[in-house]
Design an enzyme around this catalytic site. Structure first.
Site, PDB file in Angstrom:
ATOM      1  CB  CYS A  20      46.104 -14.096  27.403  1.00 10.12           C
ATOM      2  SG  CYS A  20      45.559 -13.417  25.811  1.00 10.12           S
ATOM      3  CG  ASN A  67      45.745 -16.223  21.845  1.00  9.86           C
ATOM      4  OD1 ASN A  67      45.016 -16.416  22.814  1.00  9.86           O
ATOM      5  ND2 ASN A  67      46.688 -15.287  21.850  1.00  9.86           N
ATOM      6  CG  HIS A 107      47.845 -17.589  26.867  1.00  7.72           C
ATOM      7  ND1 HIS A 107      46.595 -17.871  26.338  1.00  7.72           N
ATOM      8  CD2 HIS A 107      48.315 -16.515  26.171  1.00  7.72           C
ATOM      9  CE1 HIS A 107      46.329 -17.007  25.385  1.00  7.72           C
ATOM     10  NE2 HIS A 107      47.353 -16.183  25.259  1.00  7.72           N
TER      11      HIS A 107
END
Length: 319
Positions: free
Chosen positions: A110, A276, A246
């Site tokens: 990520c 996500n 993020h």
């Protein structure tokens, strides 16, 4: 002398949305349980598209009006590539006709997009040169859809930027890329067998995460890398217009803002709609804000990621 800058941003997501209520039909969960813990209401799932398909759509949007032959570099940040080889970036190159571009994938989970952006800026030295930096994921193919602790978190999507080396002053002002390999056990996906001849290739190991440890890591290390990045540039926290983190968990974003003693308004979120999307999340958020006129030329922006590795990264850019 010329410098690299972000010339354009773009995003692509499947139209197929899966709500929390939809997930409650296939696992023991509820809309309230998911939203309370993550801030997520829905996510996009790519049914008939691979990671390369999403990345190609972004690349085509970024190159609209540009000569693909002028692209020097294509980096795709992903932890869910179509295959081990060829690189997803090579498939993007072929689809857009960027025959002169060097192409490779970058895997930093990520944090991948921030890592890739830093690498591209350092590699792009030809005056007038161009680079495509894309984060793309189809994590729906990696999660265990019976595990409510992870399956509810992730969505598919892609976002990216066109970087051009044509600015008269620096736009990439500082970066901090950090890795913490001793914490690798807290987040993993896709392990292969350690045996040389285990038999036919089977499905990869699904996504596994120690959510509590990742939360502790993110809420401590992300403020650290952001602070270090700004100190490197000699820029104060209050001078930054936007912090694009993020999009892993709304609670993490809020806690980072609190630790930095900054208003939450400077930390926009779109996790409620998309979930996500790992390496794609910061790029998707940047493109969405640019479309809405909320991220404009001249803005001072921090891009920050954290994830598997474990990794944490921050980049300070002038749009």
């Amino acid at each position: 002398m010329t410098y690299a800058r972000i010339a354009k941003s773009s995003r692509y997501l499947s139209e197929f949305a899966v709500s929390n209520d939809d997930l409650s039909q296939i696992m023991e969960t509820s809309d309230e349980w998911i939203k309370t813990r993550t801030g997520i209401s829905s996510r996009r799932i790519s049914q008939q598209e691979n990671t390369s398909d999403l990345a190609i759509q972004v690349a085509k949007q970024l190159l609209a009006g540009e000569d693909p032959a002028g692209v020097d570099l294509i980096i795709v940040a992903t932890m869910s590539p179509d295959a081990y080889t060829p690189a997803t970036a090579a498939l993007v190159q072929a689809a857009v006709g960027a025959e002169n571009a060097a192409c490779f994938d970058l895997s930093a989970a990520c944090s991948g997009f921030v890592y890739a952006l830093d690498v591209a800026e350092k590699m792009l030295r030809r005056p007038g040169g161009m680079a495509l930096v894309i984060g793309a994921e189809t994590l729906s193919k990696l999660v265990d859809w019976q595990d409510r602790t992870t399956a509810v978190l992730f969505g598919d999507g892609a976002g990216g930027v066109l970087v051009k080396n044509d600015a008269l002053e620096p736009h990439f002002l500082a970066s901090q890329l950090k890795s913490y390999g001793h914490l690798a056990k807290f987040l993993s996906a896709g392990q292969t067998s350690p045996q040389p001849f285990p038999g036919p290739v089977t499905d990869l190991a699904p996504f596994k995460m120690n959510g509590r440890e990742v939360y502790k890591f993110a809420t401590h290390k992300v403020p650290e890398v952001i602070t270090a990045c700004l100190e490197e540039a000699g820029v104060g926290l209050a001078e930054v217009d936007l912090f694009l983190l993020h999009q892993a968990n709304y609670r993490i974003v809020k806690q980072v803002a609190r630790r930095l003693d900054l208003p939450e308004e400077k930390f926009p979120c779109n996790i409620a709609e998309y979930g996500n999307t790992s390496a794609a999340s910061e790029a998707i958020l940047l493109a969405e804000l640019a479309e809405e006129g909320k991220a404009q030329a001249g803005d001072l922006v921090v891009l920050a990621g954290f994830g598997g590795g474990l990794t944490a990264a921050a980049q300070l850019v002038r749009l």
